[in-house]
Design a protein around this motif. Structure first.
Motif, PDB file in Angstrom:
ATOM      1  N   SER A   1      -2.380  17.427  -6.857  1.00  0.00           N
ATOM      2  CA  SER A   1      -3.314  18.256  -7.630  1.00  0.00           C
ATOM      3  C   SER A   1      -3.700  17.583  -8.940  1.00  0.00           C
ATOM      4  O   SER A   1      -4.661  17.980  -9.584  1.00  0.00           O
ATOM      5  N   ARG A   2      -2.925  16.553  -9.334  1.00  0.00           N
ATOM      6  CA  ARG A   2      -3.195  15.839 -10.570  1.00  0.00           C
ATOM      7  C   ARG A   2      -3.139  14.338 -10.326  1.00  0.00           C
ATOM      8  O   ARG A   2      -2.680  13.885  -9.289  1.00  0.00           O
ATOM      9  N   HIS A   3      -3.611  13.566 -11.302  1.00  0.00           N
ATOM     10  CA  HIS A   3      -3.694  12.110 -11.173  1.00  0.00           C
ATOM     11  C   HIS A   3      -2.291  11.504 -11.101  1.00  0.00           C
ATOM     12  O   HIS A   3      -1.431  11.806 -11.935  1.00  0.00           O
ATOM     13  N   PRO A   4      -2.030  10.619 -10.121  1.00  0.00           N
ATOM     14  CA  PRO A   4      -0.708   9.984 -10.046  1.00  0.00           C
ATOM     15  C   PRO A   4      -0.483   8.992 -11.183  1.00  0.00           C
ATOM     16  O   PRO A   4      -1.433   8.404 -11.711  1.00  0.00           O
ATOM     17  N   MET A   5       0.773   8.815 -11.546  1.00  0.00           N
ATOM     18  CA  MET A   5       1.126   7.873 -12.598  1.00  0.00           C
ATOM     19  C   MET A   5       2.517   7.307 -12.326  1.00  0.00           C
ATOM     20  O   MET A   5       3.316   7.925 -11.612  1.00  0.00           O
TER      21      MET A   5
ATOM     22  N   SER B   1       0.864  -1.182   0.000  1.00  0.00           N
ATOM     23  CA  SER B   1       0.000   0.000   0.000  1.00  0.00           C
ATOM     24  C   SER B   1       0.898   1.228   0.000  1.00  0.00           C
ATOM     25  O   SER B   1       2.092   1.143   0.278  1.00  0.00           O
ATOM     26  N   SER B   2       0.303   2.378  -0.321  1.00  0.00           N
ATOM     27  CA  SER B   2       1.121   3.579  -0.419  1.00  0.00           C
ATOM     28  C   SER B   2       0.251   4.821  -0.284  1.00  0.00           C
ATOM     29  O   SER B   2      -0.985   4.741  -0.304  1.00  0.00           O
ATOM     30  N   VAL B   3       0.903   5.945  -0.153  1.00  0.00           N
ATOM     31  CA  VAL B   3       0.259   7.258  -0.202  1.00  0.00           C
ATOM     32  C   VAL B   3       1.141   8.157  -1.059  1.00  0.00           C
ATOM     33  O   VAL B   3       2.344   8.254  -0.823  1.00  0.00           O
TER      34      VAL B   3
ATOM     35  N   GLN C   1       5.450  12.130 -12.079  1.00  0.00           N
ATOM     36  CA  GLN C   1       4.551  11.182 -11.411  1.00  0.00           C
ATOM     37  C   GLN C   1       3.101  11.663 -11.410  1.00  0.00           C
ATOM     38  O   GLN C   1       2.274  11.146 -10.658  1.00  0.00           O
ATOM     39  N   GLN C   2       2.791  12.627 -12.290  1.00  0.00           N
ATOM     40  CA  GLN C   2       1.429  13.133 -12.353  1.00  0.00           C
ATOM     41  C   GLN C   2       1.029  13.380 -13.804  1.00  0.00           C
ATOM     42  O   GLN C   2       1.836  13.844 -14.599  1.00  0.00           O
ATOM     43  N   THR C   3      -0.224  13.058 -14.103  1.00  0.00           N
ATOM     44  CA  THR C   3      -0.757  13.341 -15.428  1.00  0.00           C
ATOM     45  C   THR C   3      -1.431  14.713 -15.402  1.00  0.00           C
ATOM     46  O   THR C   3      -1.405  15.417 -14.388  1.00  0.00           O
ATOM     47  N   ASP C   4      -2.049  15.056 -16.504  1.00  0.00           N
ATOM     48  CA  ASP C   4      -2.772  16.328 -16.559  1.00  0.00           C
ATOM     49  C   ASP C   4      -4.250  16.176 -16.202  1.00  0.00           C
ATOM     50  O   ASP C   4      -5.003  17.139 -16.240  1.00  0.00           O
ATOM     51  N   SER C   5      -4.666  14.963 -15.855  1.00  0.00           N
ATOM     52  CA  SER C   5      -6.082  14.721 -15.586  1.00  0.00           C
ATOM     53  C   SER C   5      -6.426  14.942 -14.115  1.00  0.00           C
ATOM     54  O   SER C   5      -5.549  15.136 -13.270  1.00  0.00           O
ATOM     55  N   VAL C   6      -7.720  14.893 -13.822  1.00  0.00           N
ATOM     56  CA  VAL C   6      -8.209  15.099 -12.453  1.00  0.00           C
ATOM     57  C   VAL C   6      -7.786  13.921 -11.588  1.00  0.00           C
ATOM     58  O   VAL C   6      -7.857  12.766 -12.018  1.00  0.00           O
ATOM     59  N   PRO C   7      -7.325  14.173 -10.362  1.00  0.00           N
ATOM     60  CA  PRO C   7      -6.899  13.074  -9.504  1.00  0.00           C
ATOM     61  C   PRO C   7      -8.061  12.237  -9.005  1.00  0.00           C
ATOM     62  O   PRO C   7      -9.221  12.662  -9.078  1.00  0.00           O
ATOM     63  N   PRO C   8      -7.805  11.027  -8.478  1.00  0.00           N
ATOM     64  CA  PRO C   8      -8.866  10.219  -7.865  1.00  0.00           C
ATOM     65  C   PRO C   8      -9.424  10.909  -6.631  1.00  0.00           C
ATOM     66  O   PRO C   8      -9.024  12.026  -6.285  1.00  0.00           O
ATOM     67  N   SER C   9     -10.295  10.210  -5.917  1.00  0.00           N
ATOM     68  CA  SER C   9     -10.971  10.799  -4.764  1.00  0.00           C
ATOM     69  C   SER C   9     -10.011  11.196  -3.663  1.00  0.00           C
ATOM     70  O   SER C   9     -10.290  12.082  -2.863  1.00  0.00           O
TER      71      SER C   9
ATOM     72  N   PRO D   1      -3.488  -1.087 -11.285  1.00  0.00           N
ATOM     73  CA  PRO D   1      -4.585  -0.243 -10.795  1.00  0.00           C
ATOM     74  C   PRO D   1      -4.237   0.606  -9.578  1.00  0.00           C
ATOM     75  O   PRO D   1      -5.050   1.430  -9.163  1.00  0.00           O
ATOM     76  N   GLN D   2      -3.050   0.421  -9.009  1.00  0.00           N
ATOM     77  CA  GLN D   2      -2.722   1.181  -7.798  1.00  0.00           C
ATOM     78  C   GLN D   2      -2.801   2.686  -8.015  1.00  0.00           C
ATOM     79  O   GLN D   2      -3.094   3.439  -7.083  1.00  0.00           O
ATOM     80  N   PHE D   3      -2.557   3.129  -9.240  1.00  0.00           N
ATOM     81  CA  PHE D   3      -2.537   4.577  -9.482  1.00  0.00           C
ATOM     82  C   PHE D   3      -3.949   5.162  -9.543  1.00  0.00           C
ATOM     83  O   PHE D   3      -4.116   6.377  -9.506  1.00  0.00           O
ATOM     84  N   ASP D   4      -4.946   4.278  -9.633  1.00  0.00           N
ATOM     85  CA  ASP D   4      -6.334   4.708  -9.492  1.00  0.00           C
ATOM     86  C   ASP D   4      -6.834   4.509  -8.059  1.00  0.00           C
ATOM     87  O   ASP D   4      -7.772   5.175  -7.624  1.00  0.00           O
ATOM     88  N   TRP D   5      -6.217   3.570  -7.349  1.00  0.00           N
ATOM     89  CA  TRP D   5      -6.652   3.241  -5.992  1.00  0.00           C
ATOM     90  C   TRP D   5      -5.893   3.974  -4.901  1.00  0.00           C
ATOM     91  O   TRP D   5      -6.392   4.145  -3.799  1.00  0.00           O
ATOM     92  N   VAL D   6      -4.661   4.371  -5.182  1.00  0.00           N
ATOM     93  CA  VAL D   6      -3.776   4.860  -4.130  1.00  0.00           C
ATOM     94  C   VAL D   6      -4.324   6.137  -3.478  1.00  0.00           C
ATOM     95  O   VAL D   6      -4.941   6.980  -4.143  1.00  0.00           O
TER      96      VAL D   6
END
Length: 332
Positions: free
Chosen positions: A198-202, A88-90, A261-269, A188-193
């Motif tokens: 400010s941006r979606h992790p990758m 797991s991670s943050v 480590q961040q995309t240009d899209s909206v981050p997860p919850s 899928p961790q980059f959607d679950w983490v």
């Protein structure tokens, strides 16, 4: 057929590894917290020719891990291979990670490996046979920003495993433990983490598909006498660059490590799966792959080289030269 226990089997590398062993017709014990992903993984293993056993467990709890080992041997007999893969991670700067979150990362990503190794050794040592594979990371040798908890835990896994390996050598044991060090993988961790970005992790490019990682894990299990295996050319280059010029790499990552480590899209919850599984139900299952299929590599020339000793020497030399070249570019 061998009996293989895989923690973190509901998604990502663990899921892809379960499929690989299913194709081999193995008895595969699937371990994770999320029931939805485990049930889907079990169906895949069975369809591919293996025999699955679903075990819902939190690897941070040694009692639950011990119960998994007991159930595995009751159902299939002696455990031949134990693969520690759960983590797991943050994603956040260190000061934005709470003590409770840091504790949880460490309990799962480091102590989960310790707990799995303990349960496996309890059964393997008396029989004097068996293999344990720790699914590591290049970040266990070269830390990057925004993942201090994960990097620290992976460093700890390396230290723990090295000490254990020496103890096994001292007693002349035929039980083997090895580490498969991973590159950036599309899971899928980059959607679950859990994240506070400010941006979606990758994952940091270049990115590999989980099947590349799974083949590396299986190869390490089949040939466990080596201390560790590097999966992906970037893993080799990163580790050698860190050994040759760590201070320069620090400065480079300080400049690039946040944006890469961040995309240009909206981050997860931002809630993530740190304390609760993201795949509680079958409808929540995401399989092995994450959101980066279009930019992920299904093959790695390095995984071909590692199967041939002479070519491995050449490949490592090429990776070192690549690391030197990269360092020169960074310094210019």
């Amino acid at each position: 057929m061998p009996t293989v226990v895989i923690t973190g089997a509901s998604a990502g590398i663990g899921r892809a590894t379960a499929r690989l062993y299913g194709r081999r017709g193995a008895d595969v014990v699937l371990v994770a917290r999320g029931k939805g992903g485990l049930e889907a993984a079990a169906d895949e293993v069975a369809a591919l020719g293996g025999r699955p056993l679903v075990q819902t467990a939190d690897v941070s709890d040694p009692a639950q891990v011990e119960a998994v080992a007991e159930a595995a041997e009751k159902e299939f007999g002696p455990i031949d291979v134990w693969i520690n893969c759960a983590f797991s991670s943050v994603f956040a700067p260190f000061e934005e990670i709470t003590p409770e979150e840091y504790k949880r990362i460490t309990e799962v990503t480091y102590l989960g490996f310790v707990n799995g190794t303990r349960a496996a050794l309890k059964r393997m040592l008396p029989r004097d046979r068996g293999t344990i594979v720790q699914v590591g990371s290049a970040l266990g040798e070269r830390s990057i920003p925004l993942q201090s908890g994960y990097c620290g835990a992976k460093h700890a896994v390396n230290g723990f495993t090295s000490a254990l390996r020496v103890e096994l050598l001292h007693r002349g044991s035929n039980v083997h433990v090895t580490v498969a060090q991973m590159p950036a993988v599309n899971t899928p961790q980059f959607d679950w983490v859990r994240d506070r970005l400010s941006r979606h992790p990758m994952p940091v490019p270049p990115i590999y598909q989980p099947e590349v990682a799974a083949r590396g894990v299986a190869y390490a299990a089949d040939h466990p006498r080596r201390k560790q295996y590097y999966v992906g050319a970037t893993t080799v280059a990163t580790i050698w660059a860190n050994r040759l010029a760590p201070a320069l790499l620090d400065r480079y990552l300080a400049r690039t490590g946040f944006d890469s480590q961040q995309t240009d899209s909206v981050p997860p919850s931002g809630l993530g799966n740190l304390f609760e599984p993201a795949d509680r139900e079958r409808a929540d299952d995401q399989g092995a792959h994450g959101s980066f299929d279009e930019v992920s590599h299904a093959r790695s020339w390095q995984e071909i080289l590692v199967r041939h000793p002479a070519a491995t020497v050449l490949g490592t030399g090429a990776a070192v030269l690549g690391a030197v070249s990269a360092i020169r570019r960074l310094a210019s």
